[in-house]
Design a protein around this motif. Structure first.
Motif, PDB file in Angstrom:
ATOM      1  N   PRO A  42       0.196 -31.773 -14.649  1.00  0.00           N
ATOM      2  CA  PRO A  42      -0.558 -32.031 -13.482  1.00  0.00           C
ATOM      3  C   PRO A  42      -0.314 -33.562 -13.104  1.00  0.00           C
ATOM      4  CG  PRO A  42      -1.944 -32.272 -15.351  1.00  0.00           C
ATOM      5  CD  PRO A  42      -0.181 -31.873 -15.901  1.00  0.00           C
ATOM      6  N   PHE A  43      -0.348 -33.436 -11.721  1.00  0.00           N
ATOM      7  CA  PHE A  43      -0.594 -34.995 -10.995  1.00  0.00           C
ATOM      8  C   PHE A  43      -1.961 -35.348 -10.672  1.00  0.00           C
ATOM      9  CE2 PHE A  43       3.582 -33.678  -9.367  1.00  0.00           C
ATOM     10  CZ  PHE A  43       4.354 -34.581  -9.367  1.00  0.00           C
ATOM     11  N   THR A  44      -2.353 -36.512 -11.087  1.00  0.00           N
ATOM     12  CA  THR A  44      -3.735 -36.471 -11.211  1.00  0.00           C
ATOM     13  C   THR A  44      -3.968 -37.889 -10.315  1.00  0.00           C
ATOM     14  OG1 THR A  44      -3.745 -38.147 -13.100  1.00  0.00           O
ATOM     15  CG2 THR A  44      -4.412 -35.721 -13.400  1.00  0.00           C
ATOM     16  N   ARG A  45      -4.985 -38.124  -9.469  1.00  0.00           N
ATOM     17  CA  ARG A  45      -5.416 -38.848  -8.457  1.00  0.00           C
ATOM     18  C   ARG A  45      -6.483 -39.975  -8.887  1.00  0.00           C
ATOM     19  NH1 ARG A  45      -8.532 -39.059  -3.666  1.00  0.00           N
ATOM     20  NH2 ARG A  45      -7.503 -40.411  -2.108  1.00  0.00           N
ATOM     21  N   GLY A  84       0.979 -40.116 -17.680  1.00  0.00           N
ATOM     22  CA  GLY A  84       0.895 -41.405 -18.038  1.00  0.00           C
ATOM     23  C   GLY A  84       1.595 -42.419 -17.117  1.00  0.00           C
ATOM     24  N   TYR A  85       2.465 -42.166 -16.396  1.00  0.00           N
ATOM     25  CA  TYR A  85       3.131 -42.738 -15.529  1.00  0.00           C
ATOM     26  C   TYR A  85       2.472 -42.852 -14.332  1.00  0.00           C
ATOM     27  CZ  TYR A  85       7.091 -45.005 -12.853  1.00  0.00           C
ATOM     28  OH  TYR A  85       7.731 -45.816 -12.167  1.00  0.00           O
ATOM     29  N   ALA A  86       2.098 -43.967 -13.583  1.00  0.00           N
ATOM     30  CA  ALA A  86       1.470 -44.258 -12.497  1.00  0.00           C
ATOM     31  C   ALA A  86       2.380 -44.606 -11.310  1.00  0.00           C
ATOM     32  CB  ALA A  86       0.344 -45.514 -12.573  1.00  0.00           C
ATOM     33  N   ASP A  87       1.793 -44.419 -10.092  1.00  0.00           N
ATOM     34  CA  ASP A  87       2.830 -44.786  -8.892  1.00  0.00           C
ATOM     35  C   ASP A  87       1.955 -44.482  -7.730  1.00  0.00           C
ATOM     36  OD1 ASP A  87       4.865 -45.384  -7.112  1.00  0.00           O
ATOM     37  OD2 ASP A  87       6.345 -44.099  -8.272  1.00  0.00           O
ATOM     38  N   HIS A  88       2.196 -44.865  -6.488  1.00  0.00           N
ATOM     39  CA  HIS A  88       1.501 -44.868  -5.426  1.00  0.00           C
ATOM     40  C   HIS A  88       2.586 -43.920  -4.331  1.00  0.00           C
ATOM     41  CE1 HIS A  88      -1.201 -45.513  -1.861  1.00  0.00           C
ATOM     42  NE2 HIS A  88      -0.148 -45.624  -1.104  1.00  0.00           N
ATOM     43  N   PHE A  89       1.954 -42.984  -3.563  1.00  0.00           N
ATOM     44  CA  PHE A  89       2.733 -42.223  -2.326  1.00  0.00           C
ATOM     45  C   PHE A  89       1.939 -41.914  -1.317  1.00  0.00           C
ATOM     46  CE2 PHE A  89       4.427 -40.668  -6.646  1.00  0.00           C
ATOM     47  CZ  PHE A  89       5.783 -40.639  -6.599  1.00  0.00           C
ATOM     48  N   TYR A  90       2.681 -42.106  -0.137  1.00  0.00           N
ATOM     49  CA  TYR A  90       2.091 -41.872   1.201  1.00  0.00           C
ATOM     50  C   TYR A  90       2.210 -40.542   1.509  1.00  0.00           C
ATOM     51  CZ  TYR A  90       2.354 -41.206   6.073  1.00  0.00           C
ATOM     52  OH  TYR A  90       1.912 -40.944   7.319  1.00  0.00           O
ATOM     53  N   GLY A  91       1.316 -39.867   1.632  1.00  0.00           N
ATOM     54  CA  GLY A  91       1.272 -38.372   2.127  1.00  0.00           C
ATOM     55  C   GLY A  91       0.527 -37.447   1.121  1.00  0.00           C
ATOM     56  N   PRO A  92       0.564 -36.217   1.090  1.00  0.00           N
ATOM     57  CA  PRO A  92      -0.028 -35.193   0.033  1.00  0.00           C
ATOM     58  C   PRO A  92       1.187 -35.040  -1.145  1.00  0.00           C
ATOM     59  CG  PRO A  92       0.799 -33.819   1.768  1.00  0.00           C
ATOM     60  CD  PRO A  92       0.872 -35.400   2.429  1.00  0.00           C
ATOM     61  N   LEU A  93       0.586 -34.803  -2.086  1.00  0.00           N
ATOM     62  CA  LEU A  93       1.362 -34.361  -3.391  1.00  0.00           C
ATOM     63  C   LEU A  93       0.915 -32.945  -3.784  1.00  0.00           C
ATOM     64  CD1 LEU A  93       1.527 -37.422  -5.928  1.00  0.00           C
ATOM     65  CD2 LEU A  93       3.396 -36.245  -4.746  1.00  0.00           C
ATOM     66  N   THR A  94       1.639 -32.337  -4.396  1.00  0.00           N
ATOM     67  CA  THR A  94       1.498 -31.078  -4.925  1.00  0.00           C
ATOM     68  C   THR A  94       0.726 -31.099  -6.313  1.00  0.00           C
ATOM     69  OG1 THR A  94       2.397 -28.929  -5.762  1.00  0.00           O
ATOM     70  CG2 THR A  94       3.555 -30.718  -6.413  1.00  0.00           C
ATOM     71  N   GLU A  95      -0.126 -30.120  -6.717  1.00  0.00           N
ATOM     72  CA  GLU A  95      -0.836 -30.378  -7.768  1.00  0.00           C
ATOM     73  C   GLU A  95      -0.148 -30.525  -9.253  1.00  0.00           C
ATOM     74  OE1 GLU A  95      -0.791 -25.932  -7.195  1.00  0.00           O
ATOM     75  OE2 GLU A  95      -0.766 -27.638  -6.146  1.00  0.00           O
ATOM     76  N   SER A  96       1.024 -29.945  -9.451  1.00  0.00           N
ATOM     77  CA  SER A  96       1.576 -29.954 -10.584  1.00  0.00           C
ATOM     78  C   SER A  96       3.081 -29.659 -10.379  1.00  0.00           C
ATOM     79  CB  SER A  96       1.150 -29.036 -11.757  1.00  0.00           C
ATOM     80  OG  SER A  96       1.651 -27.838 -11.272  1.00  0.00           O
ATOM     81  N   THR A  97       3.785 -30.307 -11.559  1.00  0.00           N
ATOM     82  CA  THR A  97       5.323 -29.883 -11.489  1.00  0.00           C
ATOM     83  C   THR A  97       5.974 -28.653 -11.489  1.00  0.00           C
ATOM     84  OG1 THR A  97       5.524 -30.219 -13.878  1.00  0.00           O
ATOM     85  CG2 THR A  97       5.806 -32.325 -12.493  1.00  0.00           C
ATOM     86  N   GLY A  98       4.960 -27.737 -11.829  1.00  0.00           N
ATOM     87  CA  GLY A  98       5.479 -26.188 -11.910  1.00  0.00           C
ATOM     88  C   GLY A  98       5.567 -25.490 -10.477  1.00  0.00           C
ATOM     89  N   VAL A  99       5.065 -26.224  -9.435  1.00  0.00           N
ATOM     90  CA  VAL A  99       5.219 -25.725  -8.275  1.00  0.00           C
ATOM     91  C   VAL A  99       6.487 -25.269  -7.663  1.00  0.00           C
ATOM     92  CG1 VAL A  99       4.542 -25.952  -5.676  1.00  0.00           C
ATOM     93  CG2 VAL A  99       2.946 -26.611  -7.492  1.00  0.00           C
ATOM     94  N   LEU A 100       7.348 -26.264  -8.079  1.00  0.00           N
ATOM     95  CA  LEU A 100       8.990 -26.294  -7.668  1.00  0.00           C
ATOM     96  C   LEU A 100       9.469 -25.041  -8.460  1.00  0.00           C
ATOM     97  CD1 LEU A 100      11.126 -27.377  -5.849  1.00  0.00           C
ATOM     98  CD2 LEU A 100      11.581 -29.028  -7.743  1.00  0.00           C
TER      99      LEU A 100
END
Length: 462
Positions: A42-45, A84-100
């Motif tokens: 999951p991507f967490t915000r 555990g890896y932190a980053d910043h993105f401009y725009g929306p992100l999908t909820e998890s890596t499994g979407v692709l």
């Protein structure tokens, strides 16, 4: 999407040092991606203090991201976490890596291409042709950014805040002037054959200024450029094709009388005198008003239009008689290390400013028309861009700070109930990362600059 692996330390000239990848290394990257997809992480915000975010970015060697947020002046910054890896993105992100579910990695240049399915066919990757000329243009613009010492929007903002806008504008315009001169030199080298210069490009790419500045450089070399408008070769209104909604489709290739255009061009190439048409848009009819043209030895025709690179336009003309230019605003400037700026957004901002300044069209109307404009580009322009003999990149490193000054107040006036409000909010969020220029700095922009086509103050007549 083109991807590269860059080393932490740049080359001596400041350009990124890219690690060339082998096929085996690309396969290993693909395997790691498949593992991440299978894990469905999951991507967490989370919103954290900006000072803490900047520390994280610097720990990850993301100096451009750190500088960008230092200058943004916000107390809090949104950070996304993945395993555990932190980053910043401009725009929306999908909820998890499994979407692709489906993707393909292909070796290209020193990096690789990441191909994913389009929205219309989410489970099938479509084969897209390699666009080598377009890639070279992006690479050239990246080199220009290095010459100017601008690695991202963060350093662009730093340059403006350090009162160095004048130098940045002068160097950027000098690079453009050199490119215009190079194009004219190429045309001059083929002056014994080439009698027609065709210019195409998407909306708000600066085609008109490009045609005028190429014409100016041709004059410097002793040639006599003559501008011919492609729109004067429209078929009469009753023969104009209609779109799926029953409206006249003036962007369709069938809206042009290609046979008549080819006939007149070939007659001009042969030294014959022809009477040029003038299309009456009110009556929807082609008219003739006695405008006779016969080419002399030093004359060269310049014609601009969305179909200028379509091979069907020139199929009845000798291939040595024309020279094709593709113009577009292909910025390679990024917000930071891994957030690119959309070239489409750049052109949309140009169009919003121009439409409001010169065409009496509100920002709301421009935004709502944009999907239709983009559809026409995808259908009529982009498939033929690699046919160009040369590509001109009209993007200027300093233009976003200029456009922000003009467009931000207009976007803020779009009501929340408007169907254009979601897009206006997205554009405002994007512009919030950019330091705007002030009128005293904008005054340094020369009157022949392509950006003057949109903000006003040009010495050219449009």
């Amino acid at each position: 999407m083109y991807c590269e692996l860059r080393e932490l330390e740049p080359e001596e000239d400041g350009t990124p040092k890219v690690a060339t990848l082998s096929e085996e290394e690309i396969d290993l990257i693909c395997e790691e991606m498949l593992k991440l997809i299978k894990a469905d992480l999951p991507f967490t915000r989370e919103k954290i203090h900006t000072e803490d975010a900047i520390k994280i970015f610097r720990q990850h060697h993301q100096e451009q991201k750190a500088v960008l947020h230092e200058l943004r002046g916000k107390f809090f910054t949104t950070v996304y976490y993945l395993d555990g890896y932190a980053d910043h993105f401009y725009g929306p992100l999908t909820e998890s890596t499994g979407v692709l579910k489906t993707f393909v990695l292909e070796s290209f240049s020193r990096g690789f291409l990441l191909n994913i399915p389009p929205i219309t066919s989410p489970y099938q990757v479509q084969k897209t042709p390699y666009q080598y000329k377009l890639f070279d243009v992006f690479k050239e613009h990246s080199q220009w950014c290095s010459i100017l010492g601008v690695k991202g929007v963060g350093t662009l903002n730093s340059t403006i805040l350090a009162n160095k806008s004048r130098d940045m504008i002068q160097i950027a315009e000098g690079l453009h002037e050199r490119k215009y001169a190079d194009i004219a030199d190429k045309i001059y080298e083929r002056r014994g054959d080439v009698r027609l210069v065709l210019i195409a490009g998407p909306s708000s790419s600066g085609k008109t200024t490009t045609s005028k500045r190429v014409a100016l450089q041709c004059r410097v070399l002793g040639m006599n450029p003559i501008i011919i408008e492609m729109d004067n070769y429209f078929v009469d209104r009753e023969r104009t094709p209609r779109d799926e909604n029953g409206n006249y489709n003036f962007e369709s290739f069938q809206a042009l009388d290609v046979n008549f255009l080819s006939l007149q061009m070939n007659q001009l190439f042969e030294g014959k005198a022809v009477q040029l048409p003038k299309f009456n848009f009110t009556e929807g009819k082609r008219t003739f008003n006695g405008n006779i043209l016969q080419m002399n030895e030093n004359d060269i025709l310049i014609m601009e239009g969305i179909h200028a690179l379509n091979p069907n336009l020139t199929k009845d003309m000798p291939s040595n008689k024309y020279y094709r230019i593709y113009a577009s605003a292909l910025t390679s400037l990024s917000l930071d290390e891994n957030n690119n700026i959309s070239t489409s957004d750049n052109r949309l901002l140009r169009r919003i400013v121009r439409d409001a300044n010169f065409r009496g069209v509100s920002p709301e109307e421009t935004i709502l028309r944009w999907p239709s404009v983009r559809h026409g580009e995808i259908e009529n322009i982009f498939p033929y861009q690699e046919n160009a003999d040369v590509m001109f990149n009209s993007a200027l490193i300093y233009e976003l700070p200029v456009l922000k000054y003009y467009v931000e107040p207009s976007l803020r006036r779009i009501h929340l109930n408007s169907p254009a409000s979601v897009e206006s909010i997205r554009l405002l969020k994007f512009l919030s990362y950019v330091q705007e220029m002030q009128p005293s700095e904008i005054a340094f922009i020369p009157p022949t600059s392509v950006i003057r086509e949109f903000i006003g103050g040009s010495s050219f007549i449009y």
